[in-house]
Write an enzyme that holds these catalytic residues in place. Structure first.
Site, PDB file in Angstrom:
ATOM      1  N   GLU A 126       0.864  -1.184   0.000  1.00 46.25           N
ATOM      2  CA  GLU A 126       0.000   0.000   0.000  1.00 46.25           C
ATOM      3  C   GLU A 126       0.899   1.232   0.000  1.00 46.25           C
ATOM      4  O   GLU A 126       2.118   1.129   0.119  1.00 46.25           O
ATOM      5  CB  GLU A 126      -0.909  -0.004   1.238  1.00 46.25           C
ATOM      6  N   HIS A 241      -8.344  10.240   4.043  1.00 45.19           N
ATOM      7  CA  HIS A 241      -8.037   9.179   3.064  1.00 45.19           C
ATOM      8  C   HIS A 241      -8.312   9.731   1.681  1.00 45.19           C
ATOM      9  O   HIS A 241      -9.371  10.320   1.445  1.00 45.19           O
ATOM     10  CB  HIS A 241      -8.888   7.935   3.323  1.00 45.19           C
ATOM     11  N   ARG A 289      -0.224   9.072   2.048  1.00 38.42           N
ATOM     12  CA  ARG A 289      -1.610   9.539   1.917  1.00 38.42           C
ATOM     13  C   ARG A 289      -1.775  11.050   1.882  1.00 38.42           C
ATOM     14  O   ARG A 289      -2.613  11.564   1.146  1.00 38.42           O
ATOM     15  CB  ARG A 289      -2.436   8.999   3.088  1.00 38.42           C
ATOM     16  N   HIS A 350     -10.364  10.139   7.839  1.00 39.28           N
ATOM     17  CA  HIS A 350     -10.209   8.687   7.936  1.00 39.28           C
ATOM     18  C   HIS A 350      -9.616   8.236   9.270  1.00 39.28           C
ATOM     19  O   HIS A 350     -10.041   7.226   9.817  1.00 39.28           O
ATOM     20  CB  HIS A 350      -9.308   8.226   6.784  1.00 39.28           C
ATOM     21  N   ARG A 385       0.043   8.689   9.251  1.00 38.05           N
ATOM     22  CA  ARG A 385       0.116   7.238   9.451  1.00 38.05           C
ATOM     23  C   ARG A 385       0.462   6.512   8.159  1.00 38.05           C
ATOM     24  O   ARG A 385      -0.113   6.779   7.105  1.00 38.05           O
ATOM     25  CB  ARG A 385      -1.227   6.746   9.956  1.00 38.05           C
TER      26      ARG A 385
HETATM   27  C1  LIG Z   1     -13.124   1.957   6.376  1.00 38.28           C
HETATM   28  C2  LIG Z   1     -11.847   1.780   7.139  1.00 38.28           C
HETATM   29  C3  LIG Z   1     -10.843   0.973   6.624  1.00 38.28           C
HETATM   30  C4  LIG Z   1      -9.646   0.811   7.319  1.00 38.28           C
HETATM   31  N1  LIG Z   1      -8.700  -0.040   6.820  1.00 38.28           N
HETATM   32  C5  LIG Z   1      -7.593  -0.278   7.562  1.00 38.28           C
HETATM   33  C6  LIG Z   1      -6.645  -1.264   7.154  1.00 38.28           C
HETATM   34  O1  LIG Z   1      -6.815  -1.925   6.148  1.00 38.28           O
HETATM   35  N2  LIG Z   1      -5.547  -1.435   7.919  1.00 38.28           N
HETATM   36  C7  LIG Z   1      -5.318  -0.735   9.060  1.00 38.28           C
HETATM   37  O2  LIG Z   1      -4.290  -0.945   9.717  1.00 38.28           O
HETATM   38  N3  LIG Z   1      -6.207   0.185   9.467  1.00 38.28           N
HETATM   39  C8  LIG Z   1      -7.336   0.419   8.771  1.00 38.28           C
HETATM   40  N4  LIG Z   1      -8.237   1.332   9.203  1.00 38.28           N
HETATM   41  C9  LIG Z   1      -8.024   1.958  10.502  1.00 38.28           C
HETATM   42  C10 LIG Z   1      -8.318   0.937  11.591  1.00 38.28           C
HETATM   43  O3  LIG Z   1      -9.391   0.130  11.156  1.00 38.28           O
HETATM   44  C11 LIG Z   1      -8.704   1.604  12.902  1.00 38.28           C
HETATM   45  O4  LIG Z   1      -7.742   2.537  13.270  1.00 38.28           O
HETATM   46  C12 LIG Z   1      -8.794   0.540  13.986  1.00 38.28           C
HETATM   47  O5  LIG Z   1      -9.680  -0.472  13.598  1.00 38.28           O
HETATM   48  C13 LIG Z   1      -9.269   1.162  15.288  1.00 38.28           C
HETATM   49  O6  LIG Z   1      -9.490   0.103  16.160  1.00 38.28           O
HETATM   50  P1  LIG Z   1      -9.950   0.393  17.623  1.00 38.28           P
HETATM   51  O7  LIG Z   1     -10.113  -0.957  18.262  1.00 38.28           O
HETATM   52  O8  LIG Z   1      -9.059   1.378  18.248  1.00 38.28           O
HETATM   53  O9  LIG Z   1     -11.372   1.114  17.453  1.00 38.28           O
HETATM   54  P2  LIG Z   1     -12.727   0.604  16.705  1.00 38.28           P
HETATM   55  O10 LIG Z   1     -12.474  -0.606  15.907  1.00 38.28           O
HETATM   56  O11 LIG Z   1     -13.311   1.757  16.052  1.00 38.28           O
HETATM   57  O12 LIG Z   1     -13.628   0.208  17.946  1.00 38.28           O
HETATM   58  C14 LIG Z   1     -14.161   1.187  18.798  1.00 38.28           C
HETATM   59  C15 LIG Z   1     -15.032   0.503  19.831  1.00 38.28           C
HETATM   60  O13 LIG Z   1     -15.332   1.434  20.871  1.00 38.28           O
HETATM   61  C16 LIG Z   1     -16.710   1.356  21.183  1.00 38.28           C
HETATM   62  N5  LIG Z   1     -17.114   2.642  21.751  1.00 38.28           N
HETATM   63  C17 LIG Z   1     -16.924   3.878  21.257  1.00 38.28           C
HETATM   64  N6  LIG Z   1     -17.469   4.805  22.075  1.00 38.28           N
HETATM   65  C18 LIG Z   1     -18.020   4.120  23.108  1.00 38.28           C
HETATM   66  C19 LIG Z   1     -18.757   4.495  24.264  1.00 38.28           C
HETATM   67  N7  LIG Z   1     -19.083   5.757  24.552  1.00 38.28           N
HETATM   68  N8  LIG Z   1     -19.180   3.508  25.111  1.00 38.28           N
HETATM   69  C20 LIG Z   1     -18.920   2.215  24.853  1.00 38.28           C
HETATM   70  N9  LIG Z   1     -18.230   1.804  23.770  1.00 38.28           N
HETATM   71  C21 LIG Z   1     -17.787   2.743  22.919  1.00 38.28           C
HETATM   72  C22 LIG Z   1     -17.375   1.044  19.854  1.00 38.28           C
HETATM   73  O14 LIG Z   1     -18.671   0.521  20.071  1.00 38.28           O
HETATM   74  C23 LIG Z   1     -16.374   0.033  19.287  1.00 38.28           C
HETATM   75  O15 LIG Z   1     -16.649  -1.248  19.828  1.00 38.28           O
HETATM   76  C24 LIG Z   1      -9.441   1.502   8.538  1.00 38.28           C
HETATM   77  C25 LIG Z   1     -10.438   2.316   9.048  1.00 38.28           C
HETATM   78  C26 LIG Z   1     -11.638   2.457   8.371  1.00 38.28           C
HETATM   79  C27 LIG Z   1     -12.716   3.332   8.956  1.00 38.28           C
END
Ligand SMILES: Cc1cc2nc3c(=O)[nH]c(=O)nc-3n(C[C@H](O)[C@H](O)[C@H](O)COP(=O)(O)OP(=O)(O)OC[C@H]3O[C@@H](n4cnc5c(N)ncnc54)[C@H](O)[C@@H]3O)c2cc1C
Length: 510
Positions: A126, A241, A289, A350, A385
């Site tokens: 990528e 993004h 990016r 993003h 990033r």
């Molecule tokens: C469309 C898309 C594609 C992506 N593709 C990639 C990729 O290919 N590779 C890569 O490395 N990164 C990618 N990213 C970035 C990456 O997916 C995210 O940075 C990562 O998944 C974040 O993970 P996380 O566990 O920190 O948060 P998330 O996966 O967003 O989880 C957040 C959690 O917190 C909970 N939450 C939030 N607020 C509250 C609250 N007030 N009370 C209770 N629960 C709450 C939500 O319900 C959820 O369960 C992508 C992002 C997007 C949006």
């Protein structure tokens, strides 16, 4: 800013007791939970169903050195270059050196990575990577397959309770130590007491009008941690993004056209059909990016277009259906066969490079309060990033967080400090205020910024924050609005302070 959004009689609330509370069931929260000592009683909360996270939506994959042709030193170098020199080098070393071990752990957990014909991990490339090093599942469904696997394992662990539709409102502290959380579920508010609180609430995309993030990405965990006195850093560094499908839904969520499409040969064209990345960067369409995003934004202005195109018609339908099943089908739903037609794309919010400041063990400045995943700022991303480094960060620093908690058990404090304030009954129009903030952020805190606009935006958001600071929050939506305003204020304040042009923070006046 007020300390709590909950403003009732806390003593009457039901209490539950845990050793560890993890707020968030994305990959950061789940992987942290699975690395905890099985003797620790742990609750993993999510504000909606487990599928509603950025992790679930992740397409491209996870970056890690898994082939003989690649070296940790190269991954380190690419990360530092993308981060425009502002990465924390110690954190990046941890990320690239320990990451392959976490991929091994995912494989041992049976995450269904795609394999090459020889049976090795299939790796792709990528933007910003000088080697093929992105592992992926289900073609372009890496996040969904990984979350499904981790959640299935978590649901079999007797020490882990996966609790959906439980909304974090506040983090409780006692003598500058974490003491638990105040949450709301279908039965109303309750207190969950715990000496270890891990915030894994993901990104802040809903602060902007257009984003790839899901509707729940309102920065609740970061805002609650800020109210509790945690430090943030690098909040000005927002990744836009370059290629979201040009058709947002009503919530402002846009479908992502993964960088991996360009990794497989896709090229960018303006609305006149001209390729425009030549001469912009040696890596052309696979430049970091921020460079691609700005090039697209310039091209849209130059051609008076609302979008540009990704052209992957050099690949056959057979290849694209197999390699990008999610993207192929989503575009097809909108009448576009990507093997024959170009995909209209535009840049949208993003990812947040900044967040709550943490050390190498995901610890904040508040004892017992940890942050993992996108809500944290470990410093690995610097000012921009590198693609697919975020899921790796979720895992490496999630595991480190769990290992720290396993070693250092804190005593629970039940004497949390809580104070009510006098609030006003208000009829503020939540939908309108949300739209206003999102508009301010696109106009003044977006891809191209300048000092005057940023200061104006900060003042406008500050006015909204003052109004919200004294009202009674009667609904979850009103708390989310307050959190959005807090995060918007933090982004603009940091962007005003950084009067230079670096990475994703592009100041036209610097
Ligand atoms: C469309 C898309 C594609 C992506 N593709 C990639 C990729 O290919 N590779 C890569 O490395 N990164 C990618 N990213 C970035 C990456 O997916 C995210 O940075 C990562 O998944 C974040 O993970 P996380 O566990 O920190 O948060 P998330 O996966 O967003 O989880 C957040 C959690 O917190 C909970 N939450 C939030 N607020 C509250 C609250 N007030 N009370 C209770 N629960 C709450 C939500 O319900 C959820 O369960 C992508 C992002 C997007 C949006």
């Amino acid at each position: 800013m007020r300390r709590y959004v909950f403003n009732g009689n806390i003593e009457t609330l039901k209490r539950e007791y845990y050793d560890v509370i993890i707020v968030g069931s994305g990959i950061a929260g789940l992987y942290t939970a699975l690395n905890l000592d099985k003797k620790l009683r742990c609750a993993v909360l999510s504000k909606a169903e487990i599928e509603k996270s950025s992790s679930w939506l992740a397409q491209g994959g996870i970056a890690a050195v898994v082939s003989k042709e690649d070296k940790a030193q190269c991954h380190f170098h690419d990360t530092i270059v993308a981060g425009a020199g502002l990465c924390d080098e110690e954190s990046v070393k941890v990320l690239v050196n320990e990451g392959p071990g976490d991929i091994q752990q995912l494989m041992a957990m049976n995450v269904p990575f795609d394999l090459s014909e020889e049976g090795d991990l299939h790796i792709t490339r990528e933007g910003g990577h000088t080697r093929n090093r992105i592992v992926h599942c289900g073609g372009d469904a890496t996040g969904r397959e990984t979350v499904k696997t981790l959640a299935a394992i978590a649901s079999t662990r007797s020490n882990i309770s996966l609790l959906e539709n439980v909304f974090l409102s506040d983090i409780l502290t006692s003598q500058d130590k974490a003491a638990g959380v105040i949450v709301a579920d279908k039965d109303g508010y309750k207190v969950m007491v715990s000496p270890n609180v891990v915030i894994s609430t993901g990104g802040i995309g809903q602060v902007y009008a257009h984003t790839t993030n899901p509707i729940g990405a309102t920065g609740d965990g970061i805002a609650a941690a800020l109210r509790a006195g945690a430090n943030v850093r690098n909040m000005e560094f927002i990744q836009f993004h370059p290629t979201a499908f040009y058709k947002p839904d009503e919530s402002g969520q846009s479908f992502l056209i993964s960088e991996a499409v360009r990794g497989e040969g896709g090229i960018l064209r303006n609305i006149q059909g001209e390729c425009f990345m030549k001469g912009k960067h040696p890596m052309k369409d696979l430049a970091p990016r921020d460079i691609v995003t700005r090039a697209i934004a310039e091209e849209m202005i130059k051609t008076n277009g609302k979008y540009v195109f990704v052209d992957i018609t050099s690949k056959s339908e057979e290849f694209l259906v197999k390699r990008f099943p999610t993207i192929f089908n989503e575009c097809k739903k909108h009448g576009i066969n990507i093997s024959k037609q170009w995909i209209p794309v535009y840049p949208v919010q993003h990812y947040l490079m900044g967040g709550i400041a943490v050390n190498l063990h995901s610890m904040t400045n508040i004892k017992g309060l940890y942050v993992t995943g996108e809500s944290s700022c470990t410093g690995v991303h610097g000012a921009n990033r590198l693609a697919s480094n975020s899921l790796l960060e979720c895992m490496v620093f999630g595991r480190r967080c769990a290992q720290h908690i396993n070693k250092n058990k804190h005593e629970a404090s039940y004497d949390y400090k809580f104070q009510n304030i006098t609030v006003e009954n208000s009829n503020l129009d939540i939908t309108h205020l949300k739209k206003t903030i999102k508009h301010i952020m696109v106009q003044k805190g977006g891809i191209a910024r300048n000092g005057t606009g940023l200061r104006e935006g900060l003042e406008q958001v500050g006015g909204i924050l003052n109004d919200l600071n004294i009202i009674e929050f009667k609904t979850r939506e009103s708390i989310e609005l307050f959190n959005i305003a807090i995060i918007a204020g933090a982004i603009l304040e940091a962007a005003v302070a950084r009067n230079s042009n670096v990475g994703a923070h592009f100041r036209m006046d610097a």
